[in-house]
Design a protein around this motif. Structure first.
Motif, PDB file in Angstrom:
ATOM      1  N   VAL A   1       0.816  -1.210   0.000  1.00 32.77           N
ATOM      2  CA  VAL A   1       0.000   0.000   0.000  1.00 32.77           C
ATOM      3  C   VAL A   1       0.852   1.264   0.000  1.00 32.77           C
ATOM      4  N   MET A   2       2.166   1.114   0.037  1.00 32.41           N
ATOM      5  CA  MET A   2       3.049   2.274   0.027  1.00 32.41           C
ATOM      6  C   MET A   2       3.304   2.739  -1.404  1.00 32.41           C
ATOM      7  N   ASP A   3       3.842   3.931  -1.525  1.00 35.51           N
ATOM      8  CA  ASP A   3       4.199   4.462  -2.841  1.00 35.51           C
ATOM      9  C   ASP A   3       5.546   3.871  -3.251  1.00 35.51           C
ATOM     10  N   LEU A   4       5.498   2.742  -3.911  1.00 37.78           N
ATOM     11  CA  LEU A   4       6.720   2.035  -4.275  1.00 37.78           C
ATOM     12  C   LEU A   4       7.278   2.555  -5.593  1.00 37.78           C
ATOM     13  N   ASP A   5       8.593   2.757  -5.630  1.00 39.33           N
ATOM     14  CA  ASP A   5       9.206   3.173  -6.888  1.00 39.33           C
ATOM     15  C   ASP A   5       9.398   1.952  -7.783  1.00 39.33           C
TER      16      ASP A   5
ATOM     17  N   LEU B   1       9.081  -2.169  -6.968  1.00 35.66           N
ATOM     18  CA  LEU B   1       8.070  -2.977  -7.645  1.00 35.66           C
ATOM     19  C   LEU B   1       8.727  -4.124  -8.414  1.00 35.66           C
ATOM     20  N   LYS B   2       9.864  -3.827  -9.025  1.00 38.34           N
ATOM     21  CA  LYS B   2      10.592  -4.852  -9.769  1.00 38.34           C
ATOM     22  C   LYS B   2      11.082  -5.949  -8.820  1.00 38.34           C
TER      23      LYS B   2
ATOM     24  N   ALA C   1       1.101  -2.625  -8.512  1.00 37.10           N
ATOM     25  CA  ALA C   1       1.309  -3.803  -7.675  1.00 37.10           C
ATOM     26  C   ALA C   1       0.264  -4.863  -7.977  1.00 37.10           C
ATOM     27  N   TYR C   2      -0.968  -4.415  -8.223  1.00 34.50           N
ATOM     28  CA  TYR C   2      -2.031  -5.372  -8.527  1.00 34.50           C
ATOM     29  C   TYR C   2      -1.744  -6.084  -9.844  1.00 34.50           C
ATOM     30  N   LYS C   3      -1.297  -5.320 -10.849  1.00 34.03           N
ATOM     31  CA  LYS C   3      -1.020  -5.921 -12.153  1.00 34.03           C
ATOM     32  C   LYS C   3       0.105  -6.941 -12.057  1.00 34.03           C
ATOM     33  N   GLU C   4       1.087  -6.644 -11.206  1.00 36.42           N
ATOM     34  CA  GLU C   4       2.230  -7.537 -11.108  1.00 36.42           C
ATOM     35  C   GLU C   4       1.874  -8.862 -10.445  1.00 36.42           C
ATOM     36  N   THR C   5       0.802  -8.882  -9.656  1.00 39.80           N
ATOM     37  CA  THR C   5       0.496 -10.087  -8.887  1.00 39.80           C
ATOM     38  C   THR C   5      -0.924 -10.580  -9.120  1.00 39.80           C
ATOM     39  N   CYS C   6      -1.528 -10.197 -10.244  1.00 38.74           N
ATOM     40  CA  CYS C   6      -2.933 -10.513 -10.455  1.00 38.74           C
ATOM     41  C   CYS C   6      -3.178 -12.005 -10.666  1.00 38.74           C
ATOM     42  N   CYS C   7      -2.111 -12.800 -10.797  1.00 42.10           N
ATOM     43  CA  CYS C   7      -2.306 -14.238 -10.947  1.00 42.10           C
ATOM     44  C   CYS C   7      -2.706 -14.878  -9.624  1.00 42.10           C
ATOM     45  N   PHE C   8      -2.584 -14.141  -8.530  1.00 41.44           N
ATOM     46  CA  PHE C   8      -2.948 -14.664  -7.224  1.00 41.44           C
ATOM     47  C   PHE C   8      -4.300 -14.114  -6.791  1.00 41.44           C
TER      48      PHE C   8
END
Length: 261
Positions: A42-46, A50-51, A82-89
């Motif tokens: 939920v933080m503002d990740l750079d 994210l990578k 973040a959601y796009k990176e982990t949407c498989c879960f």
């Protein structure tokens, strides 16, 4: 449930091996669900962070295969990236609720808006749209089947529930009378201030509790230490001009100790 330890982004890969081992043990034990808490989301990740997050879960993908996976975060909106990176879960998120339920709830951010709206209203600058939306939200909740369960209502009207309602567990004085007595006794302001009850458990408090449990100090010494802490937090509240004081519950265990036990 897996709660990742606090680590820096530079050494995040060091826990990957441990995660793989834990997941293997869970799978061998027959576990079918895994929940991983990721409040960092939920933080503002750079882009770098994210990578790193994405790479970490790519390395866990094979180990997570066969599990139903919950990745949980808290108290704020999830970054789209973040959601796009982990949407498989499958995500179980505090804020991933439909708009109707969200309109019934208020957390810190919403409460700040409410307090500001009240302050402006008292100053003669009432935001009619804000208050109308709040009224509509509360009105939609009252008849909603999501909060009106017929089975629960039947249970509540049972003989046992009726006995409880009419017994000593029900106060004999009407709410209006209690509020009037409270105001006469405390002379509270329009928006009185108080705390939720418990003050932080300091290292000294934890030490005293440990020593008391280990019989290293007497009950008298323990009570003396608790009373000293109560005096300290009461004075703090007086200095801050808090309207309704609390003693801070210094003897109360904190959640970490409770879950640890």
């Amino acid at each position: 449930m897996i709660c990742p330890p606090f680590i820096t982004w530079k050494d995040h890969s060091s826990v990957q091996v441990s995660f793989l081992e834990v997941l293997a043990e869970l799978k061998a034990a027959g576990a079918t669900w895994v929940q991983i808490d990721e409040p960092i989301l939920v933080m503002d990740l750079d882009s770098h962070k994210l990578k790193a997050f994405t790479e970490a879960y790519e390395q866990l993908e094979d180990a997570l295969s066969g599990f139903s996976v919950i990745i949980e975060t808290y108290f704020a909106n999830l970054l789209p990236e973040a959601y796009k990176e982990t949407c498989c879960f499958y995500f179980m998120l505090t804020y991933m609720l439909d708009e109707e339920i969200k309109s019934w709830l208020t957390f810190v951010a919403q409460k700040i808006l409410e307090v500001n709206a009240l302050v402006k209203a008292l100053a003669g600058e009432k935001d009619e749209a804000f208050f109308s939306a709040n009224t509509a939200s509360q009105a939609s909740r009252k008849p909603s089947p999501r909060v009106n369960d017929e089975a629960v209502q039947k249970a509540a009207s049972s003989t046992f529930a009726s006995t409880i309602r009419e017994s000593k567990h029900r106060r004999g004085t009407p709410v209006a009378a209690r509020l009037d007595a409270q105001q006469k006794n405390l002379n509270l302001s329009i928006l009185p201030t108080t705390t939720i009850g418990s003050f932080p458990q300091t290292p000294d408090l934890r030490r005293v509790r440990r020593e008391y449990k280990a019989n290293k100090i007497s009950e008298e010494e323990y009570i003396k230490a608790m009373n000293k802490e109560i005096s300290k937090v009461v004075k703090l509240q007086e200095d801050l001009d808090i309207d309704v004081l609390v003693h801070g519950e210094p003897w109360r265990k904190d959640m970490v100790e409770y879950f640890g036990e």
